[in-house]
Motif scaffolding. Structure first.
Motif, mmCIF file in Angstrom:
data_model
loop_
_atom_site.group_PDB
_atom_site.id
_atom_site.type_symbol
_atom_site.label_atom_id
_atom_site.label_comp_id
_atom_site.label_asym_id
_atom_site.label_seq_id
_atom_site.Cartn_x
_atom_site.Cartn_y
_atom_site.Cartn_z
ATOM 1 N N SER A 65 50.530 38.615 73.064
ATOM 2 C CA SER A 65 49.448 39.296 73.946
ATOM 3 C C SER A 65 48.353 38.898 73.542
ATOM 4 O O SER A 65 47.892 38.690 72.381
ATOM 5 N N LEU A 66 47.218 38.740 74.715
ATOM 6 C CA LEU A 66 45.990 38.232 74.280
ATOM 7 C C LEU A 66 45.205 39.453 74.596
ATOM 8 O O LEU A 66 45.228 40.437 75.361
ATOM 9 N N CYS A 140 46.325 41.020 78.025
ATOM 10 C CA CYS A 140 47.376 40.472 78.983
ATOM 11 C C CYS A 140 48.406 39.689 78.394
ATOM 12 O O CYS A 140 47.960 39.116 77.170
ATOM 13 N N PRO A 141 49.371 39.091 78.780
ATOM 14 C CA PRO A 141 50.261 38.221 78.095
ATOM 15 C C PRO A 141 49.897 36.849 78.218
ATOM 16 O O PRO A 141 48.948 36.461 79.351
ATOM 17 N N ARG A 142 49.996 36.107 77.140
ATOM 18 C CA ARG A 142 49.608 34.735 77.112
ATOM 19 C C ARG A 142 50.182 33.996 78.541
ATOM 20 O O ARG A 142 49.271 33.325 79.187
ATOM 21 N N ARG A 143 51.354 34.077 78.967
ATOM 22 C CA ARG A 143 51.882 33.325 80.093
ATOM 23 C C ARG A 143 51.079 33.703 81.363
ATOM 24 O O ARG A 143 50.641 32.715 82.051
ATOM 25 N N ASN A 144 50.769 34.942 81.674
ATOM 26 C CA ASN A 144 49.910 35.248 82.689
ATOM 27 C C ASN A 144 48.574 34.900 82.550
ATOM 28 O O ASN A 144 47.843 34.385 83.771
ATOM 29 N N TRP A 145 48.065 34.750 81.509
ATOM 30 C CA TRP A 145 46.451 34.196 81.274
ATOM 31 C C TRP A 145 46.795 32.762 81.615
ATOM 32 O O TRP A 145 45.955 32.413 82.530
ATOM 33 N N SER A 146 47.522 31.919 81.146
ATOM 34 C CA SER A 146 47.803 30.641 81.331
ATOM 35 C C SER A 146 47.902 30.337 82.918
ATOM 36 O O SER A 146 47.214 29.249 83.336
#
Length: 236
Positions: A65-66, A140-146
């Motif tokens: 999580s970021l 936010c989750p890292r994957r969503n961010w990426s």
């Protein structure tokens, strides 16, 4: 879905788009889905409603999580968020929200009392809230961010990752117990071999995942232990 439908014999998989997270949970608890891809907390709960965990997304490293802020925000330590708005998807069954909140709490910020929680409908909405200056930070989750900043690179002109949590286990693959066993077997074989399938690579890359692997409830015990610790300290 295109990949699965191209290779599953005599079966067609359809996507149902829910209005929001609460509708998704309602449909899942009513057994309206045959297949689900959801976080481990909800997946374990769904085993009480006629589902089984048959697999998970591979590679847990991206499932962190970021906490993001605007660049040059003057926020350099967690306690600088005291009294400020933090955008989050408000649920104690969403690990990414919980992980970010726990990180702040564990690093000296009482998130029960010292921040203003700005509830947003999605993690992407949280990124936009920071970009527009409506919130000082977002979780936010890292994957969503990426995935999101890859498709909307303009966000990177104003927004940056400030902190990142340790990862938890990636999302689980749920199958309703009434689904034909042959279909389940064919589906799992496809999912567990996607990383080697050339025609599956575009989908995996767009979703920023490497593939799928076998899993069961036991895999998510650390996540459930984390939830117990979170619920004893933090209230959303």
């Amino acid at each position: 879905m295109e990949y699965l439908n191209a290779h599953l014999p005599n079966v067609r998989v359809k996507v149902h788009a829910c209005v929001d997270w609460n509708e998704y949970l309602s449909f899942l608890n009513q057994g309206k889905f045959d297949i689900g891809l959801v976080n481990g907390i909800v997946a374990c709960e769904a085993t009480n409603y006629g589902y089984s965990i048959c697999g998970k997304v591979s590679s847990d490293e991206p499932y962190s999580s970021l906490i993001i802020t605007q660049k040059n925000s003057g926020i350099n330590k967690v306690t600088d968020l005291k009294g400020k708005k933090v955008a989050l998807v408000p649920s104690n069954t969403i690990p990414s929200t919980m992980m970010g909140m726990y990180y702040l709490y564990d690093n000296g910020l009482d998130v029960n009392l010292l921040i203003h929680k700005e509830n947003v409908a999605s993690f992407e909405a949280g990124i936009i809230s920071v970009y527009l200056g409506k919130s000082a930070a977002a979780i936010c989750p890292r994957r969503n961010w990426s995935v999101y900043v890859r498709e909307h690179p303009e966000m990177l002109s104003k927004v940056e990752i400030k902190w990142e949590t340790e990862p938890l286990e990636q999302n689980a693959v749920l199958i309703k117990n009434t689904v034909d066993k042959k279909v389940v077997s064919d589906l799992m074989n496809l999912l567990f071999s996607m990383h080697d399938a050339k025609d599956a690579q575009p989908a995996l890359q767009k979703l920023d995942i490497t593939g799928f692997e076998k899993a069961d409830n036991e895999v998510y015990k650390p996540m459930l232990d984390f939830k117990l610790k979170f619920d004893s300290l933090i209230h959303l």
